[in-house]
Design a protein around this motif. Sequence first.
Motif, PDB file in Angstrom:
ATOM      1  N   ARG A   1       0.835  -1.214   0.000  1.00  0.00           N
ATOM      2  CA  ARG A   1       0.000   0.000   0.000  1.00  0.00           C
ATOM      3  C   ARG A   1       0.870   1.265   0.000  1.00  0.00           C
ATOM      4  O   ARG A   1       0.501   2.284   0.599  1.00  0.00           O
ATOM      5  N   GLN A   2       2.009   1.191  -0.716  1.00  0.00           N
ATOM      6  CA  GLN A   2       2.942   2.329  -0.696  1.00  0.00           C
ATOM      7  C   GLN A   2       2.395   3.573  -1.386  1.00  0.00           C
ATOM      8  O   GLN A   2       2.853   4.683  -1.119  1.00  0.00           O
ATOM      9  N   ALA A   3       1.443   3.406  -2.305  1.00  0.00           N
ATOM     10  CA  ALA A   3       0.768   4.561  -2.901  1.00  0.00           C
ATOM     11  C   ALA A   3      -0.497   4.778  -2.095  1.00  0.00           C
ATOM     12  O   ALA A   3      -1.360   3.911  -2.074  1.00  0.00           O
TER      13      ALA A   3
ATOM     14  N   ASP B   1      -7.280  -1.686  -7.079  1.00  0.00           N
ATOM     15  CA  ASP B   1      -7.732  -2.342  -5.860  1.00  0.00           C
ATOM     16  C   ASP B   1      -8.001  -3.799  -6.177  1.00  0.00           C
ATOM     17  O   ASP B   1      -8.270  -4.145  -7.330  1.00  0.00           O
TER      18      ASP B   1
ATOM     19  N   HIS C   1       2.146  -5.827   6.706  1.00  0.00           N
ATOM     20  CA  HIS C   1       0.848  -5.531   6.095  1.00  0.00           C
ATOM     21  C   HIS C   1       0.958  -4.104   5.574  1.00  0.00           C
ATOM     22  O   HIS C   1       2.032  -3.511   5.639  1.00  0.00           O
TER      23      HIS C   1
ATOM     24  N   TYR D   1      -0.215  12.016  -3.011  1.00  0.00           N
ATOM     25  CA  TYR D   1      -1.381  11.185  -3.351  1.00  0.00           C
ATOM     26  C   TYR D   1      -2.661  11.962  -3.058  1.00  0.00           C
ATOM     27  O   TYR D   1      -3.578  12.019  -3.878  1.00  0.00           O
TER      28      TYR D   1
ATOM     29  N   ARG E   1      -5.856  12.697  -5.362  1.00  0.00           N
ATOM     30  CA  ARG E   1      -7.087  12.051  -4.895  1.00  0.00           C
ATOM     31  C   ARG E   1      -8.190  13.077  -4.589  1.00  0.00           C
ATOM     32  O   ARG E   1      -9.390  12.763  -4.690  1.00  0.00           O
TER      33      ARG E   1
ATOM     34  N   ARG F   1      -2.827   7.302   1.146  1.00  0.00           N
ATOM     35  CA  ARG F   1      -3.224   8.528   1.846  1.00  0.00           C
ATOM     36  C   ARG F   1      -2.170   9.141   2.758  1.00  0.00           C
ATOM     37  O   ARG F   1      -2.282  10.296   3.140  1.00  0.00           O
TER      38      ARG F   1
ATOM     39  N   PHE G   1     -11.989   7.529  -5.306  1.00  0.00           N
ATOM     40  CA  PHE G   1     -10.980   6.478  -5.393  1.00  0.00           C
ATOM     41  C   PHE G   1     -11.188   5.615  -6.642  1.00  0.00           C
ATOM     42  O   PHE G   1     -10.230   5.307  -7.366  1.00  0.00           O
TER      43      PHE G   1
ATOM     44  N   THR H   1      -5.622 -11.417   2.335  1.00  0.00           N
ATOM     45  CA  THR H   1      -5.657 -10.683   3.593  1.00  0.00           C
ATOM     46  C   THR H   1      -6.409 -11.450   4.686  1.00  0.00           C
ATOM     47  O   THR H   1      -6.083 -11.332   5.857  1.00  0.00           O
TER      48      THR H   1
END
Length: 340
Positions: free
Chosen positions: A23-25, A72, A316, A32, A36, A27, A41, A202
Amino acid sequence: MNTRFLDACWGKPVDRTPVWLMRQAGRYLPDYMRVRSKCTFLELCKTPDLAAEVSIQPVDILGVDAAILFSDILTPVEPMGMKLDFVPGPVFEHPIRTMADVDALRIPDPEADVPYVLETVRILRRELERKVPLIGFGGAPFTLACYMIEGKGSKDWANVKRMMYEAPQVFNALMEKVTMMDMEYLNAQIKAGAQAIQIFDTWGGVLSPSDYEKYVLPYTTKLINGLNRTETPVIHFVKGAGTMLDSVQKAGGNVMGLDWHINLGKARDILGPQMAVQGNLDPTVLYAPKDVIEKEVKRVLDENAGRPGHIFNLGHGILPTVPPENAIHMVECVHRLSQK
Ligand code: CP3
């Protein structure tokens, strides 16, 4: 071109440990939030230029060794016939509860139904040339089925488990269809240029090891076997896999993604030298002072003890309120402390 990440996926020696963040890209990055703020999204996921822009941001800002496609796991589920919204968590208007619901699902044609994802991959490959490799991704069949059955996130996934136990034929039919969708979708990403694939499971760890083997393993195995992976390594991340690594390993793949509940060295002893690993810093360590972050990075590197086939990552996704400078510091520590 920086090949450290791909080399480590194949278990080859590297000059220093490659690192990226799940999830490096997102909020936690002001860059970002700027992009955004102009759209939702889902609109961002469906606009290739913008999706590519936010995928590249962490490569430039953090100095990571790989980029991950911005999308996603639920993007390809929408064209199966399930209207999707993010509020901000994912919500499906009509969850899957009966065999008729499963029968009504279609298997999308990626080029026709999610062209924006494949276009984003193509743009990224062009823009990342001479930079870093591109990771494509999808949800594991079980995690996708969790959201499809429940209709949204859940603490206990009771509706999912009830269907598993009460109507296994409905559950299995759904898993079969999701697996076929995933296979087409991930092979299309590979064809468009994705250089590695990560499968996110997950919620796999919410099952007992025996239920995991019975209800999940056959489908993830089928999915991984069905991928065109001779030149494209597969990373399999099952959150909560620590107590059943031997089972999860049977699904195949080149790299095992590890969360922070297991000692990385012990995990490697169980998995053996043929399988690379990715992980596994506790994501909340990024709230710690700089010297604590450094100590924790060193501990994870020490657990690996110089074995080839380690990709550094969090256990995670990065949390949305982490200060970006702490993520930058973490990446710098991994590179400096692992330098050969
Ligand atoms: O890693 C990356 O930078 C690539 C992009 C990416 C996103 N989601 C973007 C996203 C990836 C790889 C995912 C995977 C994903 N999505 C998973 C598996 C990994 C994990 O974290 O467990 C899951 C379970 C989802 C489903 C999902 N999407 C949830 C539960 C949520 C809401 C929670 C949250 O973080 O807000 C999302 C939304 C989402 N996906 C956002 C982003 C950047 C936030 C949306 C926003 O900008 O408002």
